[in-house]
Design an enzyme around this catalytic site. Sequence first.
Site, PDB file in Angstrom:
ATOM      1  N   HIS A  28     -10.489  50.520 -10.970  1.00  0.00           N
ATOM      2  CA  HIS A  28     -10.511  51.275 -11.269  1.00  0.00           C
ATOM      3  C   HIS A  28     -11.708  51.575 -11.757  1.00  0.00           C
ATOM      4  O   HIS A  28     -12.903  53.034 -11.674  1.00  0.00           O
ATOM      5  CB  HIS A  28      -9.745  51.558 -12.561  1.00  0.00           C
ATOM      6  CG  HIS A  28      -8.025  51.753 -12.512  1.00  0.00           C
ATOM      7  ND1 HIS A  28      -7.668  50.177 -11.849  1.00  0.00           N
ATOM      8  CD2 HIS A  28      -7.161  52.141 -11.557  1.00  0.00           C
ATOM      9  CE1 HIS A  28      -5.976  50.256 -11.807  1.00  0.00           C
ATOM     10  NE2 HIS A  28      -5.820  51.673 -11.605  1.00  0.00           N
ATOM     11  N   ASP A  76      -4.708  51.567  -1.688  1.00  0.00           N
ATOM     12  CA  ASP A  76      -4.570  52.333  -2.849  1.00  0.00           C
ATOM     13  C   ASP A  76      -5.464  53.557  -3.277  1.00  0.00           C
ATOM     14  O   ASP A  76      -6.285  53.839  -2.800  1.00  0.00           O
ATOM     15  CB  ASP A  76      -5.486  50.958  -4.064  1.00  0.00           C
ATOM     16  CG  ASP A  76      -4.799  51.101  -5.375  1.00  0.00           C
ATOM     17  OD1 ASP A  76      -4.139  52.106  -5.991  1.00  0.00           O
ATOM     18  OD2 ASP A  76      -4.836  49.962  -6.367  1.00  0.00           O
TER      19      ASP A  76
END
Length: 332
Positions: free
Chosen positions: A182, A251
């Site tokens: 992230h 993702d």
Amino acid sequence: MSQPPSRAVIFGCAGLRLDRAERAFFAQAQPWGGILFARNIQTPDQLTALTAEIRDAVGRDLPILIDQEGGRVQRMRPPHWRDWPPALEQCSTARDPVRAMYLRGRLIASELRACGIDVNCAPLADIATENTHPILRNRCYGTALAEVVAHARALAQGLMAGGVLPVLKHIPGHGRAQADSHLDLPVISEGYAELARSDFAAFHALADLPLGMTAHLLFSQIDPNSPATLSPKMIRLIREDIGFQGLLMTDDISMHALDGTIAQRAQRALAAGCDLVLHCNGNMREMAELAEVCPLLEGPALARAQSALQARQPPAPCDIATLDAEYTKLTA
């Protein structure tokens, strides 16, 4: 009346209901699917209304996704929905971990379907190590290949029995990552032979599942230039060596592991061989950029999308209360 063609993208939305601009955008953009997060969830009635609004906006029964893994990653929480323990904790303590994972999947599916959600971004086939980043480690299903495969297979079967499609993640294996994708780009330094024996082998054993999600990881000994999501070499490895022939999504394309603009990332991912771009944050400006560059599904990607949707089935009849009691006994 024929359904409009869908675009090679999955979008989130901003709040608890679609506003007028979002309705118009979804109708025009025609994403393949929608994805929901905690910001979109308040009560069962509200959530059911939101999923119906999204489908009404696009004019078809589009798949609606969520990350309802359990532990830290569960968007639907008490008091309206069950609080699930971290998967690694459950798999290491349950009396019959395979059966417990099946029941977990079946019970989660029941909660999701009741609110109009029919795709869950699970199971994980990432193998936990001592060095796996804490953002991922207790989300994993074990530390050994065989147990991870068995637990992931059981959870996927439970979801599908409950009428929810599973998304296999994070292909080709996130367990060795020591950074949070992230925020940063994790680098995996092990070579192909070692990975093929372990990380890749877990996904090979589950390659028949209908949907999968890539990992934002750099495999420096295989492609030192591009993260797996953006790497033609890595996507070819996923298709040919691992053997995954299902519908492959990225993702979240807005994660900081990737560089370039949102549109550039999406174009690179699709050019590398991903079928769908996943965009999660509900930012309208970014979604408009993606709608410009993500094409309508066609060719092999369309065929894989149709095959995945054909795997959506009504829930198999069961006594949820009995299964709930069995799960509680196994995990007490």
